[in-house]
Design an enzyme around this catalytic site. Sequence first.
Site: not given
Length: 392
Positions: A40-41, A44, A291, A114
């Site tokens: 996942r990034h 944010r 996610d 992102r």
Amino acid sequence: MISISQWIFVIVYCKLLVHGAHNTYSEENGKLIFAHVLFRHGDRTPIDPYPNDPWGNKSFWPVGWGQLTNTDVVRLGKQQHFALGKWLRNRYLELISDKYSKDNVFIRSTDVDRTLMSAEADLAGLFPPNRDQTWNENIPWQPIPVHTMPEYLDELLAAKKSCPAYDYALKKYKKSEEFVNLNKRFQWLYDYLTLNSGRKIDSPTSVNNLYNVLFIEDVYNKTLPDWTRKVYPGGDMQWLAARSFATNTYTPKLARLKVGFLIKEIFQRFTNKSESLTNPKQSLWIYSAHDTTVANLLNALGLFELHLPPYTACVLLELRMKEVPMIQIFYKNTTNEPHALYIPNCGISCPLEKLYKIYKDIIPGDFEDECRLSILAMTYEDAEINASMDSK
């Protein structure tokens, strides 16, 4: 004092340990020859503040909506992935050289700012320039390709390419007795959140979207409205937000059409690599996503315990060669070391051939064929549903 979010991580970690073993990736399980990494990034800003949000003005935030954060006293979105990249370098020293080469690694991202930026920050930690790769003495970074495609064309990673059969299957599931009863059970929560947020909340997904906004605002020390104290951070709202991550892949058919194409590609690459070390020539394949992607993959594989996948949550699928190709799957959901997951009906180390048999129901064929919506099939499935309901 341990915070609520830390307790969440501890609880999830302990639950997953029941099904796996910590750090079970020694040579006794075979020689590591290939790995898929899906993460996942990083941290944010909120994507979509709710209408009554006191923090719903962009002026309160360091960057625009849904963007990876830079440097902040609370979180470092880019720094999180830089650190993960360094960790991945240490874990996969035997797969990659100390210099970047397109023959070592391939990186793919969803077409979202992102995730693209997270991939780039991750690569900065994974492959710092050295020797002849240093192109500017004042910039300890080198450009590395990150591959992507428009979301509306991406059936693999973003999984947003039009698939009518999936849309129909999801609508059908949401009309099922189980899902209808779930919504009835939490109607009081939907009503409460709708009244106070100013946005219609009527499903686990919409609860999660609101929970996510509150979570980020809480992390950034924004004072939440008084009404949130009744439902946030723990309790039913948190549980339902976590439950939303199971919705999109709740049935074998949903899993097959939502994330099956990604699983099929991963398994096929394992097969190719086990048969020829030069196909693919890379030894590390990285996916930068969300996610929901992490949850969809784990849930389809029967490995998802209800939780909210944190920033940089990372699934590691590793191919080892023993007498036969063996697969291990790890989950790294915090800054700690990953833990091995227990593959259903197989164990923490599973022969690739058996993996195909275990997951045969969620491995699809051709995308266009699978996603074509047949009127005849719709009629047959609806008749089955009606017959099942009449028999109760």
